[in-house]
Design a protein around this motif. Structure first.
Motif, short mmCIF file in Angstrom:
data_model
loop_
_atom_site.label_atom_id
_atom_site.label_comp_id
_atom_site.label_asym_id
_atom_site.label_seq_id
_atom_site.Cartn_x
_atom_site.Cartn_y
_atom_site.Cartn_z
N SER A 10 0.92 -1.42 -0.14
CA SER A 10 0.08 -0.05 -0.12
C SER A 10 0.74 1.34 0.03
N SER A 11 1.96 1.02 -0.61
CA SER A 11 3.03 2.39 -0.70
C SER A 11 2.57 3.37 -1.72
N LEU A 12 2.69 4.44 -1.38
CA LEU A 12 2.54 5.48 -2.60
C LEU A 12 3.41 5.57 -3.66
N PHE A 13 4.78 4.85 -3.11
CA PHE A 13 5.77 4.85 -3.96
C PHE A 13 6.19 3.68 -4.64
N GLY A 17 9.17 1.99 -2.42
CA GLY A 17 8.76 2.48 -1.15
C GLY A 17 9.39 1.62 0.14
N GLN A 18 9.36 2.00 1.43
CA GLN A 18 10.03 1.61 2.47
C GLN A 18 9.40 0.43 2.84
N SER A 19 7.99 0.54 2.76
CA SER A 19 7.09 -0.69 3.39
C SER A 19 7.39 -1.75 2.32
N SER A 20 7.17 -1.32 0.86
CA SER A 20 7.47 -2.35 -0.11
C SER A 20 8.81 -3.22 -0.06
N ALA A 21 9.88 -2.42 0.53
CA ALA A 21 11.27 -2.98 0.84
C ALA A 21 10.82 -4.19 1.89
N VAL A 93 2.59 -1.66 5.19
CA VAL A 93 1.77 -0.56 5.56
C VAL A 93 2.57 0.58 6.07
N PRO A 94 2.59 1.53 5.27
CA PRO A 94 3.23 2.85 5.64
C PRO A 94 2.68 3.43 6.66
N LEU A 95 3.12 4.30 7.54
CA LEU A 95 2.43 5.23 8.31
C LEU A 95 2.12 6.75 7.64
N TYR A 96 1.19 6.97 7.12
CA TYR A 96 0.71 8.37 6.66
C TYR A 96 -0.23 9.18 7.56
N ASN A 97 0.26 10.17 8.00
CA ASN A 97 -0.53 11.05 8.93
C ASN A 97 -1.04 10.39 9.96
N LEU A 98 -0.46 9.40 10.58
CA LEU A 98 -0.77 8.66 11.81
C LEU A 98 -1.74 7.74 11.44
N GLY A 99 -2.12 7.55 10.23
CA GLY A 99 -2.95 6.41 9.91
C GLY A 99 -2.67 5.69 8.79
N ALA A 139 6.08 0.43 8.41
CA ALA A 139 7.22 1.21 8.19
C ALA A 139 6.80 2.77 8.47
N ARG A 140 7.63 3.31 9.28
CA ARG A 140 7.35 4.67 9.69
C ARG A 140 8.54 5.71 9.72
N GLY A 141 8.09 6.76 9.47
CA GLY A 141 9.27 7.79 9.60
C GLY A 141 10.00 8.20 10.78
N GLY A 142 8.57 8.02 11.74
CA GLY A 142 9.38 8.43 13.12
C GLY A 142 9.07 7.00 14.27
N MET A 143 9.13 7.46 15.49
CA MET A 143 8.92 6.26 16.35
C MET A 143 7.67 6.25 17.18
N TYR A 144 6.88 5.35 17.00
CA TYR A 144 5.44 5.46 17.78
C TYR A 144 5.03 4.28 18.24
N ALA A 145 5.73 3.16 17.99
CA ALA A 145 5.40 1.72 18.50
C ALA A 145 5.43 1.61 20.13
N GLY A 175 11.75 4.92 12.64
CA GLY A 175 12.83 5.91 12.67
C GLY A 175 13.49 6.27 11.38
N LEU A 176 12.58 5.66 10.24
CA LEU A 176 13.27 5.68 8.68
C LEU A 176 13.40 7.11 8.36
N ASN A 177 12.88 8.09 9.11
CA ASN A 177 13.16 9.49 8.49
C ASN A 177 14.20 10.27 9.43
C1 LIG Z 1 1.95 11.47 3.07
C2 LIG Z 1 2.92 10.93 4.10
C3 LIG Z 1 2.62 10.98 5.39
C4 LIG Z 1 3.30 10.73 6.48
N1 LIG Z 1 2.89 10.50 7.65
C5 LIG Z 1 3.71 10.30 8.64
C6 LIG Z 1 3.50 10.22 10.11
O1 LIG Z 1 2.42 10.75 10.47
N2 LIG Z 1 4.38 9.71 10.97
C7 LIG Z 1 5.59 9.15 10.57
O2 LIG Z 1 6.30 8.60 11.43
N3 LIG Z 1 5.71 9.22 9.62
C8 LIG Z 1 5.20 9.68 8.53
N4 LIG Z 1 5.57 9.44 6.93
C9 LIG Z 1 6.89 9.00 6.64
C10 LIG Z 1 6.71 7.48 6.20
O3 LIG Z 1 5.63 6.86 7.28
C11 LIG Z 1 7.99 6.83 5.81
O4 LIG Z 1 8.50 7.33 4.99
C12 LIG Z 1 7.62 5.31 5.56
O5 LIG Z 1 8.81 4.68 5.29
C13 LIG Z 1 6.68 5.25 4.27
O6 LIG Z 1 6.61 4.15 3.69
P1 LIG Z 1 6.69 4.07 1.93
O7 LIG Z 1 7.92 4.51 1.49
O8 LIG Z 1 6.40 2.64 1.82
O9 LIG Z 1 5.55 5.10 1.61
C14 LIG Z 1 4.79 10.20 6.15
C15 LIG Z 1 5.17 9.96 4.88
C16 LIG Z 1 4.11 10.37 3.79
C17 LIG Z 1 4.49 10.22 2.32
#
Ligand SMILES: Cc1cc2nc3c(=O)[nH]c(=O)nc-3n(C[C@H](O)[C@H](O)[C@H](O)COP(=O)(O)O)c2cc1C
Length: 202
Positions: A10-13, A17-21, A93-99, A139-145, A175-177
């Motif tokens: 379900s990655s936009l990329f 995408g990192q979740s795709s990885a 599943v990537p985390l997008y805007n906390l959902g 997959a998440r950019g930050g740390m929430y677990a 913590g991917l970002n």
């Molecule tokens: C639209 C969008 C919203 C995001 N929102 C969050 C967020 O709320 N919290 C967070 O930790 N990371 C957030 N991220 C970062 C992604 O969770 C992170 O880059 C993750 O690896 C994305 O997976 P993907 O590469 O498969 O899309 C966001 C990224 C995008 C593109």
């Protein structure tokens, strides 16, 4: 008999995408195992938001559906058939805007279907899917677990439980970002956890 796995991405990329990885690590860990893998990319499929017309098509007896309703009902029926045929549901599943990605929500909206995957009873909803398990690759950019900010994995588990899927394991890459070192460490740990899960499970 070979375990049947349904892998939802379900990655936009796309594959970048990192979740795709994480999904790719899961697939390579499966190599040589006696499993059947079906993949569904819910972003590529670009499911529209669920509409009242589509829901009404489900509630209309199959023999009484108009041609439009037959086409609408088929969207959910086909997705449901994939879920029903699987033993293990894997959600990358990537985390997008906390959902969860809205495309993944659109997919859940087609499979959380009263009378098909769960039913309402006097004691509340009861799941109708039996003997299935789930794996969430998050997959998440930050740390929430494990914090109260993490409403995503509890939401996913509730939706799976609603259908009767209670045995759900989660592997996080967080913590991917937050810098290259943390990203590489996190991906490495997730990859190891995926390898261990696959070795244990299949
Ligand atoms: C639209 C969008 C919203 C995001 N929102 C969050 C967020 O709320 N919290 C967070 O930790 N990371 C957030 N991220 C970062 C992604 O969770 C992170 O880059 C993750 O690896 C994305 O997976 P993907 O590469 O498969 O899309 C966001 C990224 C995008 C593109």
């Amino acid at each position: 008999m070979a375990q049947r796995i349904l892998l939802i991405t379900s990655s936009l990329f796309g594959e970048g995408g990192q979740s795709s990885a994480l999904a790719a690590s899961f697939k390579s860990a499966l190599e040589g195992r006696d499993v059947e893998l079906v993949e569904r990319n819910v972003v590529e499929q670009a499911l529209p938001h669920l509409t009242g017309a589509e829901m009404t098509s489900w509630m209309t007896e199959p023999g009484e559906r108009s041609a439009d309703q037959q086409a609408l009902a088929r969207i959910s029926d086909d997705l449901l058939a994939e879920v029903v045929a699987s033993d293990v549901l894997v959600l990358a599943v990537p985390l997008y805007n906390l959902g969860i990605p809205s495309q993944l929500k659109s997919w859940f909206d087609r499979i959380l279907r009263a009378g098909k995957t769960f039913q309402y009873t006097a004691n509340g909803p009861v799941g109708l899917l039996e003997g299935k398990s789930g794996l969430i690759l998050a997959a998440r950019g930050g740390m929430y677990a494990g914090t109260e900010m993490d409403s995503q994995t509890p939401h996913l588990k509730h939706m799976l439980r609603l259908m009767g899927i209670e045995d759900v394991h989660t592997i996080y890459a967080e913590g991917l970002n937050m810098g290259e070192d943390r990203k590489q460490q996190s991906l490495k740990e997730a990859q190891q956890a995926i390898g261990q899960y696959v070795a244990r499970r299949f």
